[in-house]
Scaffold this active site. Structure first.
Site, PDB file in Angstrom:
ATOM      1  N   SER A   1       0.840  -1.190   0.000  1.00 52.42           N
ATOM      2  CA  SER A   1       0.000   0.000   0.000  1.00 52.42           C
ATOM      3  C   SER A   1       0.884   1.253   0.000  1.00 52.42           C
ATOM      4  O   SER A   1       1.702   1.435  -0.895  1.00 52.42           O
ATOM      5  CB  SER A   1      -0.963  -0.047   1.184  1.00 52.42           C
ATOM      6  OG  SER A   1      -1.984   0.907   1.048  1.00 52.42           O
TER       7      SER A   1
ATOM      8  N   ASP B   1      -9.195  -5.384  -4.796  1.00 51.40           N
ATOM      9  CA  ASP B   1      -8.502  -4.181  -4.356  1.00 51.40           C
ATOM     10  C   ASP B   1      -8.947  -2.998  -5.213  1.00 51.40           C
ATOM     11  O   ASP B   1      -8.897  -3.075  -6.443  1.00 51.40           O
ATOM     12  CB  ASP B   1      -6.996  -4.387  -4.505  1.00 51.40           C
ATOM     13  CG  ASP B   1      -6.180  -3.295  -3.840  1.00 51.40           C
ATOM     14  OD1 ASP B   1      -6.693  -2.165  -3.688  1.00 51.40           O
ATOM     15  OD2 ASP B   1      -5.028  -3.572  -3.477  1.00 51.40           O
TER      16      ASP B   1
ATOM     17  N   HIS C   1      -7.694  -5.559  -0.596  1.00 49.29           N
ATOM     18  CA  HIS C   1      -6.520  -4.766  -0.257  1.00 49.29           C
ATOM     19  C   HIS C   1      -5.972  -5.236   1.091  1.00 49.29           C
ATOM     20  O   HIS C   1      -6.719  -5.505   2.024  1.00 49.29           O
ATOM     21  CB  HIS C   1      -6.903  -3.286  -0.172  1.00 49.29           C
ATOM     22  CG  HIS C   1      -5.730  -2.373  -0.026  1.00 49.29           C
ATOM     23  ND1 HIS C   1      -4.874  -2.081  -1.064  1.00 49.29           N
ATOM     24  CD2 HIS C   1      -5.261  -1.678   1.043  1.00 49.29           C
ATOM     25  CE1 HIS C   1      -3.946  -1.251  -0.652  1.00 49.29           C
ATOM     26  NE2 HIS C   1      -4.143  -0.992   0.635  1.00 49.29           N
TER      27      HIS C   1
END
Length: 320
Positions: A151, A279, A309
């Protein structure tokens, strides 16, 4: 951290997510699941430090161990290496991949905006390269150094790799302290980077990078209902992180935009990109991968179609 506006989407705001997942885990000199850990300070004035993870199996083998430098996620706003989900993840990486993991604590927004995080991430690499580190195994092969991140940490890994590709490194100051009988060529290897990050499932690598650009909401919005991430939350994170007055065409967010570095001119490292099918950033990951290929860089992409995610941070989830 400044308070986020309460979400109207039903997705918890940043401070709620932080409270849920930010349970602290101390380092452990006694093995936990086959890995010992310790904290190393780089610069106390800016709270720059890292937690290193060393598999106990390293003691029983003569093989040199690669080094994985890991940058945690959290939208550049929350979390740290001693956050328990990341402590667990890095411990698993060290054990299952037989690597030394260096998990970097970088300063957070909004108190510290971009490019502070990139500066901290690069400084950690320089520190590893030039410093004899207490507890750092002599069998560490700094010539095989992988940059890892998820991320926001994936975004950070990209930008650190861009900067590192333009620098010369010593090859690891601590290598001068090899025991007698160790391979001389081992100590002479230059610090070399590959862009890499691994997930909890013992095999694949993941870089669910936090990217963004103007008018990027259409495809992502359809998947936010299946994710911890909401567009509202990410809008807030970018506004807190980017320089004041910037939009998401800033090169920090839009890494393959017209304002960004041309990696085709750099010795950019081989890169493995992994995306989750659920995601919200999946399409951006594919564009990132395609941009690297177009730039004639060595890149591969793997997609887990049913993965959300940050799936790699939850060891309770099934293998994807």
């Amino acid at each position: 951290m400044a308070n986020a506006a309460k979400s109207s989407t039903g997705v918890p705001p940043w401070e709620t997510i932080e409270e849920i997942f930010d349970v602290k885990a101390p380092p452990s000199s006694s093995p936990i699941d086959g890995v010992v850990s310790s904290d190393v300070t780089i610069d106390p004035s800016r709270s720059l430090w890292f937690r290193q993870y060393v598999p106990t199996s390293a003691v029983a083998t003569s093989d040199a161990l690669p080094v994985v430098v890991y940058y945690h996620g959290g939208g550049f706003l929350v979390w740290s290496p001693d956050c328990k989900p990341y402590d667990d993840l890095c411990r698993i990486l060290a054990r299952e991949l037989s690597v030394i993991v260096v998990s970097v604590n970088y300063r957070l927004a909004p108190e510290h905006r971009c490019p502070t995080q990139y500066d901290d991430g690069l400084e950690a690499l320089k520190f590893i390269d030039r410093t004899k580190i207490d507890g750092f195994p002599e069998k560490a092969d700094i010539g095989k150094c992988f940059l890892a991140g998820d991320s926001a940490g994936g975004n950070l890994a990209h930008h650190v790799a861009v900067q590192a590709a333009q620098l010369e490194f010593q090859g690891g100051a601590h290598m001068a302290h090899l025991k007698r009988g160790a391979s001389a060529s081992f100590s002479l290897k230059p610090l070399r980077f590959e862009l890499f990050a691994a997930h909890h499932a013992k095999r694949a690598s993941v870089l669910q990078t936090l990217l963004g650009f103007k008018n990027d909401h259409i495809g992502a919005g359809l998947r936010c209902r299946e994710s911890l991430i909401s567009l509202e939350r990410m809008d807030f994170a970018w506004k807190q992180f980017l320089p004041i007055g910037s939009d998401r065409d800033h090169p920090a967010a839009n890494v393959f935009g017209s304002k960004s570095n041309d990696v085709s001119l750099l010795k950019f490292p081989p890169t493995l990109v992994i995306a989750g099918g659920l995601d919200p950033f999946r399409d951006w990951h594919r564009q990132y991968y395609e941009w690297l290929i177009k730039s004639e860089k060595d890149a591969k992409m793997v997609e887990y179609p049913n993965a959300p995610h940050a799936f790699y941070a939850f060891s309770e989830l099934p293998e994807y």
